[in-house]
Scaffold this active site. Structure first.
Site, PDB file in Angstrom:
ATOM      1  N   HIS A  96       0.837  -1.200   0.000  1.00 22.05           N
ATOM      2  CA  HIS A  96       0.000   0.000   0.000  1.00 22.05           C
ATOM      3  C   HIS A  96       0.876   1.255   0.000  1.00 22.05           C
ATOM      4  CE1 HIS A  96      -2.740   3.163   1.201  1.00 22.05           C
ATOM      5  NE2 HIS A  96      -3.677   2.402   0.629  1.00 22.05           N
ATOM      6  N   GLU A 168      -4.255   1.700  -7.382  1.00 22.52           N
ATOM      7  CA  GLU A 168      -4.613   2.851  -6.555  1.00 22.52           C
ATOM      8  C   GLU A 168      -3.716   4.032  -6.924  1.00 22.52           C
ATOM      9  OE1 GLU A 168      -6.507   0.863  -2.756  1.00 22.52           O
ATOM     10  OE2 GLU A 168      -4.596   1.806  -2.342  1.00 22.52           O
TER      11      GLU A 168
HETATM   12  P1  PGA Z   1      -9.625   5.760   0.682  1.00 23.77           P
HETATM   13  O1  PGA Z   1      -8.484   4.665   0.823  1.00 23.77           O
HETATM   14  O2  PGA Z   1     -10.799   5.085   0.031  1.00 23.77           O
HETATM   15  O3  PGA Z   1      -9.895   6.184   2.080  1.00 23.77           O
HETATM   16  O4  PGA Z   1      -9.080   6.823  -0.202  1.00 23.77           O
HETATM   17  C1  PGA Z   1      -8.282   3.796  -0.227  1.00 23.77           C
HETATM   18  C2  PGA Z   1      -7.020   3.033  -0.109  1.00 23.77           C
HETATM   19  O5  PGA Z   1      -5.993   3.602   0.274  1.00 23.77           O
HETATM   20  O6  PGA Z   1      -7.034   1.830  -0.398  1.00 23.77           O
END
Ligand code: PGA
Length: 255
Positions: A96, A168
């Protein structure tokens, strides 16, 4: 046919056991019996056990937000794969953007962790994404390619087929809305092509590429309607059982 995925990481948003168990119970009540979509929740480590006692009577999977790159030894503060296995985790999130930013996780470390996931039979949820600097330097796709190729190298193809890639865009995390739909569709398509080029058609046909970054129940219908989006990875907006159900309904509409 790739099964749709609705996953959520609670990050460190939930910070007491009581709050976590109540939320797990609420989500279990809303979507616990759905079988047509793969649903999972990734809480902080100390919550895994309690949450598993709630989810084991339904269809929701669970797992960890991170795992050590070794399985035993002097690694202060880390959590090893055998312990996650004992807790019956099915999923492990890796790479992440927050782990990269705050804990210096690198693509090579992620590759080591993926080898452990392979050995222990976990389904990894591997985050990839370009930063705003990558965008500014016009190297968003190059950054994605580097991440995919480095992280996934040397793994066996059956394992890769059951891996989940969470695209992401780092600049779209923690914002009020997602990246644009055309942008997302193009990037998912690009990622699938990279997988095809480096790991073959079979893997690229089966690997699931889900979108994360400010997903909410307002945007989930459109996101899950996109051709190359196999699911969503939810942060903040998954911390409410009713919203979680609405997002899952968007996935069910698009199976
Ligand atoms: P968020 O987080 O939906 O709060 O932006 C998403 C993520 O980091 O997977």
């Amino acid at each position: 046919m790739r099964r749709k995925v609705v996953g959520a990481s609670w990050k460190m948003h939930v910070n007491t056991l009581e709050e976590g168990l109540a939320l797990a119970q609420g989500i279990h009540q809303e979507v616990g019996q759905i079988t047509d979509v793969d649903i999972f929740i990734l809480p902080a480590f100390p919550l895994i056990q309690g949450l598993s006692t709630i989810f084991k009577s339904g269809q929701i999977g669970w797992g960890a937000q991170n795992m050590c790159f070794e399985t035993k030894g002097a690694f202060t503060g880390e959590v090893p794969a055998p312990m996650l296995k004992e807790l019956n985790c099915q999923y492990v999130e890796l790479a992440h953007a927050e782990r990269k930013k705050f804990f210096n996780e690198t693509d090579l470390t992620v590759n080591k962790k993926l080898r452990i996931c392979q050995e222990f039979g976990f389904t990894p949820v591997v985050c990839i994404g370009e930063t705003s600097e990558d965008l500014a330097q016009d190297r968003a796709q190059a950054a994605l390619k580097e991440q995919v190729v480095t992280m996934l190298s040397g793994l066996n193809h059956d394992f890769l087929k059951q891996t989940i890639l969470a695209y992401e865009p780092v600049w779209a995390i923690g914002k009020s809305k997602t990246a644009g739909l055309d942008y997302i569709q193009n990037m998912h398509c690009y990622i699938r092509n990279i997988v095809k080029e480096y790991f073959g058609q079979d893997v690229s046909d089966d690997i699931r590429i889900i979108y994360g970054g400010s997903v909410s129940c307002e945007t989930s219908d459109e996101l899950l309607g996109l051709n190359d989006v196999d699911g969503v990875f939810i942060g903040r907006f998954g911390l409410n059982p009713e919203n979680f159900r609405k997002i899952t309904e968007s996935a069910l509409k698009n199976i």
